[in-house]
Design a protein around this motif. Structure first.
Motif, mmCIF file in Angstrom:
data_model
loop_
_atom_site.group_PDB
_atom_site.id
_atom_site.type_symbol
_atom_site.label_atom_id
_atom_site.label_comp_id
_atom_site.label_asym_id
_atom_site.label_seq_id
_atom_site.Cartn_x
_atom_site.Cartn_y
_atom_site.Cartn_z
ATOM 1 N N ARG A 109 0.835 -1.206 0.000
ATOM 2 C CA ARG A 109 0.000 0.000 0.000
ATOM 3 C C ARG A 109 0.869 1.255 0.000
ATOM 4 O O ARG A 109 0.528 2.257 -0.651
ATOM 5 N N SER A 110 1.991 1.202 0.704
ATOM 6 C CA SER A 110 2.904 2.343 0.726
ATOM 7 C C SER A 110 3.565 2.543 -0.634
ATOM 8 O O SER A 110 3.806 3.681 -1.058
ATOM 9 N N GLU A 137 -0.406 3.740 -3.452
ATOM 10 C CA GLU A 137 -1.624 4.050 -2.691
ATOM 11 C C GLU A 137 -2.895 3.602 -3.403
ATOM 12 O O GLU A 137 -3.961 3.545 -2.791
ATOM 13 N N LYS A 138 -2.795 3.302 -4.694
ATOM 14 C CA LYS A 138 -3.961 2.861 -5.460
ATOM 15 C C LYS A 138 -4.051 1.336 -5.546
ATOM 16 O O LYS A 138 -4.867 0.801 -6.307
ATOM 17 N N TYR A 173 -5.291 -3.087 0.055
ATOM 18 C CA TYR A 173 -6.294 -2.586 0.992
ATOM 19 C C TYR A 173 -7.209 -3.713 1.480
ATOM 20 O O TYR A 173 -7.445 -3.868 2.686
ATOM 21 N N LYS A 178 -12.534 4.911 -0.919
ATOM 22 C CA LYS A 178 -11.709 4.839 -2.115
ATOM 23 C C LYS A 178 -12.401 4.082 -3.250
ATOM 24 O O LYS A 178 -12.232 4.418 -4.421
#
Length: 214
Positions: free
Chosen positions: A90-91, A94-95, A100, A125
């Motif tokens: 995720r880092s 971010e997409k 997630y 999101k």
């Protein structure tokens, strides 16, 4: 690709994975992860983790290697290490929707309340993603909130066939049973049991449903 040569006898691949990659001079990260993914599907997590880590050394932000290692740790119920890998993914991006949802999956087992809080971020999101309902239902299931689990799974399966998501359907069958909807539980079990004839939970659920229905 080398992996095609071993599909008929996976032990040849899984038993000598390091030797094989050297022999065939497999160095591309995509090929190494493809072999690792095959190992993972065969429930051979150790060589899969080794290959993911090998790629990670040179490409620390390569999402498929982070996903593969995290998935293996999930399979081994090493949830802390799984969470770390999905957080790294995720880092790195971010997409990365997969990361997630998998982070939520991790916390579903160790802290369902926190998993629900994380789902609020996911919903912001990806508000129209159908996996949201499925994930929420599973969290409710792990919270023993059978009423909400039943309602949410019922909504999810309006657009998904039981056989197309057997893992979720298995939970749904259990949820219906716990809500004393034995006929509904049996309906789900009968829809997927041919796909998983040796699944202990399904066979046990069918027995209980038939017993309760007389």
């Amino acid at each position: 690709m080398m992996i095609e040569n071993f599909k008929s006898n996976p032990d040849d691949l899984l038993g000598s994975i390091k030797k094989a990659t050297k022999q065939f001079k497999i160095r591309k990260k995509e090929d190494l992860i493809a072999i690792g993914a095959y190992c993972y599907k065969q429930k051979e997590n150790s060589p899969a983790i080794s290959l993911a880590q090998q790629v990670y050394e040179d490409y620390y932000d390569y999402l498929p290697s982070l996903h593969l290692e995290g998935d293996c740790y999930m399979d081994l119920q090493r949830y802390g290490e799984a969470a770390q890998k999905f957080e790294e993914a995720r880092s790195a991006n971010e997409k990365d929707k997969y990361a997630y949802f998998r982070i939520v999956d991790v916390y579903k087992y160790i802290n369902p309340d926190h998993a629900l809080n994380l789902m609020e971020q996911v919903k912001e999101k990806y508000p129209n993603d159908p996996a949201i309902g499925k994930t929420m239902a599973s969290i409710y299931y792990f919270q023993n909130d059978t009423a909400n689990a039943n309602a949410t799974y019922s909504e999810y399966f309006k657009n998904v066939n039981f056989v197309d998501d057997a893992d979720a359907a298995t939970e749904f069958a259990i949820v219906r049973f716990l809500n004393k909807d034995y006929k509904g539980s049996l309906e789900v079990v009968n829809a997927i049991i041919d796909k998983r004839p040796e699944e202990i939970a399904l066979n046990r659920m069918k027995f209980y449903d038939l017993y309760e229905l007389g």
